[in-house]
Design an enzyme around this catalytic site. Structure first.
Site, PDB file in Angstrom:
ATOM      1  N   GLU A  73      18.506 -55.950  21.649  1.00  0.00           N
ATOM      2  CA  GLU A  73      17.141 -55.526  21.344  1.00  0.00           C
ATOM      3  C   GLU A  73      16.276 -56.741  21.066  1.00  0.00           C
ATOM      4  O   GLU A  73      16.406 -57.384  20.024  1.00  0.00           O
ATOM      5  CB  GLU A  73      17.139 -54.591  20.116  1.00  0.00           C
ATOM      6  CG  GLU A  73      15.752 -53.983  19.888  1.00  0.00           C
ATOM      7  CD  GLU A  73      15.601 -53.302  18.529  1.00  0.00           C
ATOM      8  OE1 GLU A  73      16.612 -53.071  17.838  1.00  0.00           O
ATOM      9  OE2 GLU A  73      14.444 -53.025  18.160  1.00  0.00           O
ATOM     10  N   ASP A 105      33.931 -52.590  12.878  1.00  0.00           N
ATOM     11  CA  ASP A 105      33.888 -51.360  13.669  1.00  0.00           C
ATOM     12  C   ASP A 105      32.430 -50.896  13.799  1.00  0.00           C
ATOM     13  O   ASP A 105      31.826 -50.423  12.841  1.00  0.00           O
ATOM     14  CB  ASP A 105      34.733 -50.293  12.956  1.00  0.00           C
ATOM     15  CG  ASP A 105      34.863 -49.026  13.780  1.00  0.00           C
ATOM     16  OD1 ASP A 105      34.081 -48.837  14.734  1.00  0.00           O
ATOM     17  OD2 ASP A 105      35.749 -48.221  13.468  1.00  0.00           O
ATOM     18  N   LYS A 117      32.875 -42.422   9.524  1.00  0.00           N
ATOM     19  CA  LYS A 117      32.103 -42.499  10.768  1.00  0.00           C
ATOM     20  C   LYS A 117      30.904 -41.551  10.803  1.00  0.00           C
ATOM     21  O   LYS A 117      30.512 -41.095  11.880  1.00  0.00           O
ATOM     22  CB  LYS A 117      32.995 -42.220  12.000  1.00  0.00           C
ATOM     23  CG  LYS A 117      34.255 -43.035  12.077  1.00  0.00           C
ATOM     24  CD  LYS A 117      33.993 -44.455  12.526  1.00  0.00           C
ATOM     25  CE  LYS A 117      35.215 -45.320  12.318  1.00  0.00           C
ATOM     26  NZ  LYS A 117      36.162 -45.293  13.420  1.00  0.00           N
ATOM     27  N   HIS A 167       7.177 -56.578  19.388  1.00  0.00           N
ATOM     28  CA  HIS A 167       8.007 -55.932  20.399  1.00  0.00           C
ATOM     29  C   HIS A 167       7.411 -56.088  21.792  1.00  0.00           C
ATOM     30  O   HIS A 167       8.130 -56.246  22.760  1.00  0.00           O
ATOM     31  CB  HIS A 167       8.221 -54.455  20.057  1.00  0.00           C
ATOM     32  CG  HIS A 167       9.232 -54.285  18.983  1.00  0.00           C
ATOM     33  ND1 HIS A 167       8.939 -54.480  17.656  1.00  0.00           N
ATOM     34  CD2 HIS A 167      10.554 -53.980  19.039  1.00  0.00           C
ATOM     35  CE1 HIS A 167      10.039 -54.288  16.935  1.00  0.00           C
ATOM     36  NE2 HIS A 167      11.025 -53.978  17.738  1.00  0.00           N
TER      37      HIS A 167
END
Lengths: 421, 421, 421, 421
Positions: free
Chosen positions: D119, D324, D250, D414
């Site tokens: 990004e 992770d 998760k 951006h």
């Protein structure tokens, strides 16, 4: 049509209420004179009368008589410990369901449960659930846990001081516990857990509260604990607050769902297939099928747990027995489950946040006291049984509404019973 | 000590209630005989008497008289449209606050607000907030939005059929809307949004409901819509349910917070620094400081929005004016904000789920009707104003409690007013 | 033991790290000199080298070679549009599952899905789910909805101005839409919904974004919309912000669950009983039984929806195909359902927040592009299919983990595959 | 227009993809032949080659070379403990920020932080926050708490048996703890809390995990605990599951927000007014003003806590250091606060769910190991410091984005950095 049409419609409705100029004035502050009547803590015939003199601009003598009726006015002072600025009583109709058989750890026997509501069909629906449950042998209940929490907050300059404060509290926990418990005969401080957010520390103080619901008890005890900290703790504190808006008092919260607040009760019954068919007019499979959809609905709409309408049963019971009706906001969360057991239907509710007392609050007022007496649960030693009755009652409501929706009767019941108005 | 000690303590408490053998029996279903009294829909002196004959095992004549008092028994049928199995009325004390000045889009003027509660200090606290607000020129309010939702669910074999169903509904929306609206004079179906979870479709049906709270109205209208679908839709349906437990009826939900249910109202006031100091006994900065901590508490405990105790004001007002007290569970969510405005304090509440009506429900019962009359908000054309009063009242409560906690007075108020019991 | 012992233990651990005096210094700000290397937007061999000169205090030449390997350094500029201060590439291992048969509205065929992860057993588990699904005829998928939202916020003096602003926006929606869409070839502004909290207005601006994930596209379009408002709107505004932290960008939110953000996809398969037994080593009933418990766990722990581990599949697929891995935070919510269908097992996932694109973002980088090519889904016209692949992949993971836990194999798989490290 | 127009548009889009007949076939299961390649646990040049032979239908030799490049293929087995069905590596670009000065309980010094992302603008933004923080003396951090949880579930016939099970577990906690800890050198079972929902019991088993993130460690330990229970507990059990989908593994959950999972870290810095103006290009007041709006947005959209984009920093750091990446889903919750301190700006983040390890997982892979080495935090004794770095990095990101939005620069950044693609 980028803006949804119902939003545009609503806007037009709002818009129709004003032309720009007038409404600007309408919504502005105004310094017109006004006089407030002197606050009244101890109600008397004359204090009530004074208020009604003021209210007669809008209310009629008939209205006055509806609230300040002769029976209420026979002794207004009976309400003085429960309200200020007293002007009378509102009469909420009470219906009764039962016998509801409860095979509980604390509640045991066949109970008639008083329910106060103005929602037609509610009592009939719960009564049906009670009948089905009792017919199936009754509802097993157990109080699983109790603990009312208060969560004072302490603000420091920085994280380091916050950390040192936590250490101090841990080391001083015994005198702090003593300070808290010195304020109450029945309350016990059973756990303190610090939650740190950088320079701010919340202490989750958990109490057992005997047979009272206990919100005042834990407030007063926690205040003593905080004042003891403030008096003795050497760490410089910027501020402390008796409640950091963390405890979930009077509002639904995931903290309450996860850790419980008040009394946690589980109640269950296995309805026979015959009862489901004859009493509830549907089938076990139909109820299970709807249960899957209802569970999905609870997830997708972001509810706390999954249940149908605990709030109905809780509000009706709380009001009829002198509990704090505002606590419905925090109590009406938890889990309803339905599962097959052979041909029969296992149904359970587990409610982590029941706030009830068999003493204290509004329980001593005459008609509320009567509500508790109908249950046989007034006074010392009955708080846990009352909590179990609350859960069993809610289970009746869950059974009845799930059956009604599964069978397609739900609307008809409301149509028939409510449309007379 | 891997298991927290309060859990072990609780276990011992539970354990102390039984020896294994007896309790196993105690919690088992029992097939002892029982008889349930015949359900009563139309209350009469004799139907009430019959119930009390049954209740006399636990309740005394004094209890009977407290609920089934002579005034109530003069005409029990007055309650028949609101309750079943009627046994009397519970008398909830009502206090009044005001004048509360409201400069609203719909409510405009100086109001006296009746509040029914048994929680000492509550009315006094709200009265203080009302005084501070009125002293500062009054509270600006606006109804921002309205829409009561029902969310029927439709189950199909698979996703493909679910998709074709959605298409059919979209194409048939006009006749479906007509079917729904044919059941009601005041209800309008303003929006339908499908939510698909594979083979299950929920339709978020949103209605405006005139001056009624409208839960029954939307149930009946949605039922007609569903039956129209069931009669005409060619897609094979496994089942449909009038409510997929998605609408948030009677329970707090993020759906309600995000999209609103019932009436959404915002209310605000800018308190002068002088009022904060003289009336509330604290300072603007102290209230702002506490506001930061309270906001943090609301996040960390997983509340829906951030507010202190909307439930108290809502329950008291709902009960005093014949609204559905169970709706407190869904209404008591939203946002309270406080911000500096120069030296003064801007305070607002925005409440997306207010469920009130100036007609219908319990509003016609004598003492509840009196409550509405005190406000001058009974009958047609007053529903929106009533919702604005509800929000303004809650704002008073927020102001008062934040000031009390900021100033350290919170506990003292409860100690003084509640300890007389 | 009022304080839980694990909290005391933790405190001792923290305490052991310091003596009061030193740590106070240790945590204080320091004004020691430092120099920051000049930011680099366009990577080159020499810019990378400069950074490594700086990093050599801690990192070795071997470390440098692991990141800034010869292949990467052959053309560092290839990464310049995706990162600043470039120092090399991290090599995440990629495994492949499949063929995964997808019978989808947009994706259709047998796919091999690349998954990047360092968690042993993950790829094997998803591969097993893919095999079971394909063996059962494949996964049906449908993109149900799409719309990426941005939610700018506008602050006014008061509620009245906020209301007038909403009215202005509604009236000016067409030019505002034009302004937004003028910035983008593919983005369309499909809905604008105002949310008012007293004096603050959020506009929920929802866009379709063609085949791109679209976060930048909607930011730029919304910025144009806001600037157009700021330039033309006559209502006095205190401030406006391109994002009011309301859209759920990069974070789980109930707004996302309720209304969707990105692409909403549902995927389902009916596993035959034989496949459940032979491939998954368990039974349909065992999976259903566990499903009930897992659903309960999701409620009681306050998750957003109910699912097992969407995050694993999403992170692995997002990384392997050049999507934004941070979006896993918002995408990993939704619903997994399992239900009996005769003797077989219906399984579905519905995921409301999938953020993927077949163009834009990291999709053009060489190895990420290869990931998309393996799927055959690179470039224009493939965004919807890619979203369906994401959901189908997650469904494979759900099937496999539920089967593993139901069968008691879960731990063994992790033990065998991960313990080699 | 009862149905929102964007829903109708979407429907037309979906509709356009098919004519009823073909699509029905398209979404049906298919029993066409397929062959799945043999699963590969130990990667080799030939196993990778076999997979690519299969993938060549969709992927080109160039794609193969992008993933299975010569350096990766030099020793594919290096990845065997982290992945199955290995086909190569995806190259994620890494940028670096710093020096970031951290004055932490565990992390101390000036760090360069590697961040892997595709990004654009992300690294530049975090770098700016790091510069501002270091310029203000650095970020104070403290690990407040740690504990990874697993929550096995146990199913009984009824509540009574569930209760007796809880009692048994409490009495047998020491041997159970020993069984759990026998499986691990570093894991310690520090707390077990039962949660009962009628006949189902969850045990919240909380572990410290040394320097590892520890998910596998706690799975294996809890499995041993469960098997010990299953072998010895005399209460009849219907089933047990290693994980009741309760632990929040998760996925974002309120349990994690309330009680923490993994490592809880708080990080703070007081930015000088000068730094805010010169480095961040805005003012303290502007950042505070936006902070109020952003906080409101987090409430109204139903987020877990209130923060801007923890997920960006976490994903980038997790990927660069072999953590992770799927855990971003659970880690990206918590609180960002900004408050005035005189003329300066206090900023903090508190993150209850950081899942990182300096050993285990992907930390030994060459390029991930290099990421840890850049930080100087590879290997034993560094896990807590790594968690503090994660929080400090996220704080940099919060500071930078809040400043950018407050100043109106967000979109421009951006636009400039991402539009080159």
């Amino acid at each position: 049509m980028t803006i949804p049409s119902h939003i545009i419609d609503m806007l037009h409705k709002v818009r129709a209420r004003f032309q720009i100029e007038p409404i600007q004035e309408r919504m502005l502050p105004s310094d017109a004179e006004f006089t407030t009547l002197r606050p009244v803590r101890k109600a008397s015939v004359s204090s009530v009368e004074k208020y009604w003199n003021r209210l007669q601009e809008t209310a009629s003598p008939m209205d006055q008589n509806a609230l300040a009726d002769p029976l209420t006015m026979a002794d207004p002072d009976v309400f003085s410990a429960n309200i200020e600025n007293f002007i009378g009583t509102v009469k909420m109709p009470v219906g009764v369901i039962g016998p509801l058989r409860i095979n509980g750890l604390n509640a045991h026997g066949d109970f008639h449960v008083p329910m106060a509501t103005t929602e037609a069909a509610l009592v009939a629906s719960y009564a049906r659930g009670a009948y089905a449950s009792t017919k199936s042998g009754g509802i097993s209940t157990a109080l699983l846990y109790e603990g009312v929490i208060r969560t004072p907050a302490f603000v420091f300059d920085d994280l380091l001081n916050a950390g040192m404060f936590v250490e101090w509290v841990v080391n001083e926990i015994e005198p702090l516990k003593a300070a808290a418990e010195s304020t109450t005969q029945h309350g016990k401080l059973v756990s303190v857990e610090p939650v740190v957010d950088n320079n701010i520390v919340f202490l989750i103080c958990r109490y057992t509260t005997g047979d009272a619901a206990g919100q005042n008890m834990v407030t007063i005890a926690t205040n003593a604990l905080c004042e003891n900290i403030a008096a003795r703790c050497p760490i410089t504190m910027k501020a402390w607050y008796i409640e950091g808006n963390f405890s979930g008092d009077k509002k639904a919260s995931f903290l309450g769902l996860v850790t419980g607040r008040g009394r946690k009760v589980s109640a269950s019954v296995t309805l026979t297939a015959e009862v489901v068919e004859k009493t509830l007019g549907t089938s076990v499979q139909a109820m299970l099928d709807y249960g899957q959809v209802a569970n999905l609905g609870s997830h997708l709409s972001g509810q706390l747990g999954a249940q149908a309408h605990f709030a109905n049963g809780l509000a009706a019971l709380y009001i009829a027995t002198g509990q704090d009706a505002a606590c419905v906001a925090e109590s009406a969360i938890g889990i309803t489950r339905m599962e097959p057991r052979g041909d029969d239907l296992f149904c359970s509710v587990t409610m982590p946040n029941i706030l009830v007392g068999s003493v204290g609050g509004g329980t001593s007022l005459p008609s509320q006291s009567a509500g508790l007496n109908i249950l046989g649960l007034k006074g010392a030693g009955k708080g846990s049984a009352l909590a179990e009755v609350a859960a069993a009652t809610c289970l009746c409501g869950e059974i009845s509404i799930v059956a009604a929706i599964a069978a397609g009767h739900f609307t008809r019941a409301h149509e028939n019973l409510a449309r007379h108005r």
